[in-house]
Design a protein around this motif. Structure first.
Motif, PDB file in Angstrom:
ATOM      1  N   ALA A 108       0.830  -1.216   0.000  1.00 36.85           N
ATOM      2  CA  ALA A 108       0.000   0.000   0.000  1.00 36.85           C
ATOM      3  C   ALA A 108       0.860   1.259   0.000  1.00 36.85           C
ATOM      4  O   ALA A 108       0.517   2.261  -0.638  1.00 36.85           O
ATOM      5  CB  ALA A 108      -0.938  -0.004   1.204  1.00 36.85           C
ATOM      6  N   ASP A 141      -1.754  -1.129  -4.959  1.00 31.79           N
ATOM      7  CA  ASP A 141      -2.952  -1.245  -4.132  1.00 31.79           C
ATOM      8  C   ASP A 141      -3.653  -2.595  -4.307  1.00 31.79           C
ATOM      9  O   ASP A 141      -4.243  -3.114  -3.361  1.00 31.79           O
ATOM     10  CB  ASP A 141      -3.946  -0.117  -4.450  1.00 31.79           C
ATOM     11  CG  ASP A 141      -3.482   1.232  -3.917  1.00 31.79           C
ATOM     12  OD1 ASP A 141      -2.690   1.262  -2.952  1.00 31.79           O
ATOM     13  OD2 ASP A 141      -3.934   2.262  -4.456  1.00 31.79           O
ATOM     14  N   VAL A 161      -4.518  -5.071  -1.193  1.00 34.18           N
ATOM     15  CA  VAL A 161      -5.838  -5.641  -0.907  1.00 34.18           C
ATOM     16  C   VAL A 161      -5.747  -7.159  -0.803  1.00 34.18           C
ATOM     17  O   VAL A 161      -6.349  -7.770   0.089  1.00 34.18           O
ATOM     18  CB  VAL A 161      -6.878  -5.214  -1.974  1.00 34.18           C
ATOM     19  CG1 VAL A 161      -8.158  -6.025  -1.866  1.00 34.18           C
ATOM     20  CG2 VAL A 161      -7.175  -3.722  -1.851  1.00 34.18           C
ATOM     21  N   ASN A 163      -7.947  -1.824   7.425  1.00 33.26           N
ATOM     22  CA  ASN A 163      -7.313  -1.334   6.203  1.00 33.26           C
ATOM     23  C   ASN A 163      -8.118  -1.693   4.961  1.00 33.26           C
ATOM     24  O   ASN A 163      -8.161  -0.916   4.003  1.00 33.26           O
ATOM     25  CB  ASN A 163      -5.880  -1.848   6.102  1.00 33.26           C
ATOM     26  CG  ASN A 163      -4.941  -1.099   7.031  1.00 33.26           C
ATOM     27  OD1 ASN A 163      -5.359  -0.326   7.888  1.00 33.26           O
ATOM     28  ND2 ASN A 163      -3.654  -1.343   6.888  1.00 33.26           N
ATOM     29  N   MET A 220      -9.519   0.832   2.130  1.00 31.84           N
ATOM     30  CA  MET A 220      -9.319   0.622   0.697  1.00 31.84           C
ATOM     31  C   MET A 220     -10.648   0.695  -0.060  1.00 31.84           C
ATOM     32  O   MET A 220     -10.724   1.312  -1.126  1.00 31.84           O
ATOM     33  CB  MET A 220      -8.619  -0.715   0.432  1.00 31.84           C
ATOM     34  CG  MET A 220      -7.243  -0.863   1.086  1.00 31.84           C
ATOM     35  SD  MET A 220      -6.009   0.341   0.553  1.00 31.84           S
ATOM     36  CE  MET A 220      -5.273  -0.526  -0.812  1.00 31.84           C
ATOM     37  N   ARG A 226      -9.257   2.206  -3.459  1.00 29.09           N
ATOM     38  CA  ARG A 226      -7.850   1.899  -3.748  1.00 29.09           C
ATOM     39  C   ARG A 226      -7.691   0.385  -3.917  1.00 29.09           C
ATOM     40  O   ARG A 226      -7.917  -0.367  -2.991  1.00 29.09           O
ATOM     41  CB  ARG A 226      -6.939   2.378  -2.612  1.00 29.09           C
ATOM     42  CG  ARG A 226      -6.867   3.873  -2.487  1.00 29.09           C
ATOM     43  CD  ARG A 226      -5.909   4.304  -1.385  1.00 29.09           C
ATOM     44  NE  ARG A 226      -4.594   3.666  -1.557  1.00 29.09           N
ATOM     45  CZ  ARG A 226      -3.704   3.565  -0.588  1.00 29.09           C
ATOM     46  NH1 ARG A 226      -3.973   4.027   0.631  1.00 29.09           N
ATOM     47  NH2 ARG A 226      -2.538   2.988  -0.809  1.00 29.09           N
TER      48      ARG A 226
END
Length: 192
Positions: free
Chosen positions: A11, A20, A24, A41, A45, A50
């Motif tokens: 990230a 990104d 993920v 997180n 995202m 993202r």
């Protein structure tokens, strides 16, 4: 831990090319194993779009999972989604509930939000004393907007005894911390 850490590295582009999608992927692996920070997180995202299509419903789902594990930032973000009706039906009571949980863990933005909601009566019975209580907690931690709002409460004598000297102190602190409104309020009060 390693899966989560890899997600953070992807990230932020630390030691690897920023990606990104990979972030993920790694957050998801850690989240499926119950890692609260990875769930948080993932919520971020999805909220920001993202590495995934922006989706406030998915963000709310991941924040909720992390919040239930006691993750303070997830509790704050979930409160925010409920307050503004993003990814969840607008529900001020749930917003207050999640902001309160985060505020009790020292999250200054949550403390400030509670101050605002008690001051305006949004989702709760208007209570200037409670507003001052929450603004004070956030202001004492250096949160500039809360410092300014606390100054306003002192000027108006709402929830606290009217005191221009104390108001000026808080406006000055807000100004020193970069809150332009604090600077303006300080200047106005200084001319009295």
């Amino acid at each position: 831990d390693a899966q989560y850490d890899l997600g953070v590295m992807y990230a932020n582009g630390q030691g690897v090319k920023q990606d990104d999608f990979k972030a993920v992927e790694w957050y998801t692996k850690a989240a499926k194993q119950g890692y609260a920070s990875a769930k948080f997180n993932l919520g971020v995202m999805y909220a920001d779009g993202r590495g995934v299509k922006q989706d406030y419903f998915k963000a709310a789902e991941w924040y909720s999972k992390a919040a239930k594990q006691g993750h303070a930032s997830a509790q704050y973000n979930l409160g925010n989604l409920y307050q503004f009706g993003r990814g969840a039906k607008q529900d001020y009571f749930k917003a207050i509930e999640w902001y309160s949980r985060a505020a009790e863990q020292g999250v200054v933005r949550a403390q400030h939000k509670l101050g605002q909601m008690y001051e305006s009566g949004e989702g709760v019975k208007q209570d200037y004393f409670k507003a001052v209580e929450w603004y004070t907690k956030a202001a004492e931690q250096g949160y500039a907007m809360a410092q300014n709002n606390l100054g306003v409460m002192y000027v108006k004598g709402q929830g606290i005894s009217q005191n221009d000297r104390r108001a000026k102190e808080w406006f000055g602190k807000a100004c020193d911390n970069g809150e332009a409104t604090g600077c303006e309020n300080y200047a106005i009060l200084n001319k009295r």
